[in-house]
Enzyme design. Sequence first.
Site, PDB file in Angstrom:
ATOM      1  N   ASP A 240     -90.840  37.857 112.688  1.00  0.00           N
ATOM      2  CA  ASP A 240     -90.334  37.865 111.751  1.00  0.00           C
ATOM      3  C   ASP A 240     -89.452  38.511 110.376  1.00  0.00           C
ATOM      4  OD1 ASP A 240     -89.162  34.988 112.778  1.00  0.00           O
ATOM      5  OD2 ASP A 240     -90.168  33.723 111.439  1.00  0.00           O
TER       6      ASP A 240
ATOM      7  N   PHE B  46     -77.500  24.532 103.775  1.00  0.00           N
ATOM      8  CA  PHE B  46     -77.554  25.885 104.482  1.00  0.00           C
ATOM      9  C   PHE B  46     -78.608  25.312 105.884  1.00  0.00           C
ATOM     10  CE2 PHE B  46     -80.135  28.338 106.367  1.00  0.00           C
ATOM     11  CZ  PHE B  46     -79.462  29.497 107.086  1.00  0.00           C
TER      12      PHE B  46
ATOM     13  N   ALA C 268     -79.830  26.313 110.043  1.00  0.00           N
ATOM     14  CA  ALA C 268     -80.267  27.700 110.758  1.00  0.00           C
ATOM     15  C   ALA C 268     -78.587  27.897 111.910  1.00  0.00           C
ATOM     16  CB  ALA C 268     -81.283  27.611 111.691  1.00  0.00           C
TER      17      ALA C 268
ATOM     18  N   ARG D  85     -75.729  29.072 109.168  1.00  0.00           N
ATOM     19  CA  ARG D  85     -76.063  30.123 108.692  1.00  0.00           C
ATOM     20  C   ARG D  85     -74.912  29.854 107.374  1.00  0.00           C
ATOM     21  NH1 ARG D  85     -75.032  34.204 112.611  1.00  0.00           N
ATOM     22  NH2 ARG D  85     -75.965  35.870 110.937  1.00  0.00           N
TER      23      ARG D  85
ATOM     24  N   SER E 185     -73.647  28.567 103.058  1.00  0.00           N
ATOM     25  CA  SER E 185     -73.739  26.962 102.152  1.00  0.00           C
ATOM     26  C   SER E 185     -72.935  26.801 101.288  1.00  0.00           C
ATOM     27  CB  SER E 185     -75.330  26.639 101.469  1.00  0.00           C
ATOM     28  OG  SER E 185     -75.410  28.790 101.157  1.00  0.00           O
TER      29      SER E 185
END
Length: 742
Positions: free
Chosen positions: A328, A428, A430, A433, A435
């Site tokens: 990541d 929000f 995943a 992506r 909010s």
Amino acid sequence: MKSENLVVPMPKLSTRSSLSLFDATLVVPALRSAFAKLSPRVQWRNPVMFVVYIGSILTTLLWLHALSFEGGTGMPPGFVLAISVWLWFTVLFANFAEALAEGRSKAQAASLRGLRKDTWAKKLNAPHHKAGFLPEQAPNLRKGDLVLVETGDVIPLDGEVVEGVASVDESAITGESAPVVRESGGDFSAVTGGTRVLSDWLVVRISVNPGESFLDRMIGMVEAAKRHKTPNEIALTILLVALTLVFLMVTVTLLPYSQFSVGAVGAGSVVSLTALVALLVCLIPTTIGGLLSAVGVAGMSRMMQANVIATSGRAVEAAGDVDVLLLDKTGTITHGNRQASAFLPGPGIAQQRLIHAAVIASLADETPEGRSIVELARRMGVSDAAVAGLLGGEGKARDAKTSAGAGAVGSVGAVHAVANAGGRIVAFTAQTRMSGADLPAGGHSVDTGPVMLRKGAVEAVRKHVEALGGSMAPEVMRAADDVARRGSTPLAVSEGNRVLGIVELKDIVKADIKERFAELRRMGIKTVMITGDNKLTAAAIAAEAGVDDFLAEATPEDKLALIRQYQAEGRLVAMTGDGTNDAPALAQADVAVAMGSGTQAAKEAGNMVDLDSNPTKLLEVVETGKALLMTRGSLTTFSIANDVAKYFAIIPAIFVSTYPQLGALNVMKLASPSSAILSAVIFNALVIVFLIPLALKGVRYRPVGAAALLRRNLAVYGLGGLVVPFIGIKAIDWLLALVGWV
């Protein structure tokens, strides 16, 4: 009951200390365990040492026979006893090495168990710091309860901070002496039972029931970690068994050969069974055979010393074979504290309008990025009260302003503010992506209908406005591309079907990460950066960090597909994760390191758990796995090489009376045949003891390729395995001759 009226006593916790290699708390139990492992059921699991075990029993019987029938064994009873004793020592030393390695794992479990204390908690009546509370024992708390922890208090159970900011001592869990900051929202809201608040206060919502805490799960993982043989270990065991069978057949044929030779030459004496057992034990690979289990157990123990709990030895070994790392970006390659640095409005859009929309869309965004947008707006003169006034008309604004008063932005109060204004928060995810917030007509926007404010990845916001019939202005796209090329992250902000502009988030690549990736590349390991950023940002950061490849705009499904793609090519993949959405990819990866602060689903999917919750730890995990394989290879090389010296010691001693010409092989000039045999047996036993530190600590990791590693192993452990036994056996022979034992 108020906080100031009651002081709840809390027990003191001691931080976990590191035990030295031969600490008495490890050695004494290991010695007892070494004798307990003399059971045939235990010895049978190690075929090489089982042969030594049988040889020890046989020479013991031969000694008893020699006592009853002097000379019946062809050797003096004292010599037979000495051989028997040292063969037993060989078995015990191998048992001791394994028990010492296991002892470190048991100490880890005991240390974790010692942190599990029954404490008193301050159970709140309402989710506010100044609400009344009643004292309650930790075992009586349940998931969803709210507790207040103040300076000096021990956090009773795992939970999430819902209010407050405090410094917390987590050294009892992580071993790190530096305190950490825990606050509501974002990535730093999780707290662990058994840790202590050093300053200020926290309101914590308990997230587990008693018996389900982080400590309980970690203790269960340590105690349940099975010591099954790994595929490489099984392959090596088969090789060692094959060598043992070869030497066994050779040794068995020496007895009739000796009888024939003595009869044909008419000189010398038939080789004794004691000498043949000693020869067999010295020729078979007892060094690696005795240390093989210890090396595997020590690999898991070294993971624990790094605060990584592996569920099996297979996981540790797989880490050494990994050739693809999925990393990541945030927290691993960069420092992970992306901060808003600029608002870049689109054509015809006032900067103030962009700022207002970005702040409202970030009201309930508990991530550090979302908070940084609010903080940047504050620094640019936008107050909480002003934002509250934008949420509705006169009456609604007053209600919203009350809910979103000072300090409420980015907290539960923000949700109330939007709700009071007649709108709703869009959290929000995943997948989206994005909010934001849906506001009623007449609020923030000049439009007459309901307004949808969104903030998120540029591509996600672009698709959102296009679905509403709008489009993204070319100037906004160019601004986003410029931000991405600088290595920053662009976030787009939209109002309805119009993109208002870009928010720039800056992050910093870690200083030494490029050198680490270069080391991995030299070892043949491919590094792949995983990020939710767009391709331009990802490419800029990938170039700066020196990774081999990257996956931009990644979703959980993309991660899973990428892992399967690499595995289909015959590669072993390692990755880290902490969220429930990471669980499928973690379950698919060959080495999956779940963060200790992550969700239960992630921890159950992974085969390792990092107590420090440090994504960079994946690099250390791979290095530890490589060190395990290097240690096993080095000890195997040494074990096979040192058979040569023992051959030169024992073969002449057995046959020199029949064939005097074999005296030329006595290159060490050993004192006598008996001394030669006994010296070789003693060295064979002692070398296991001297190699225990190497087996437990491991060969130092070096970032070199396989060919260079092979050359180094042959030079150090191959040559060392040839030379050291000559020196050791000669020294033991000299001591035996000095004291007159042979």
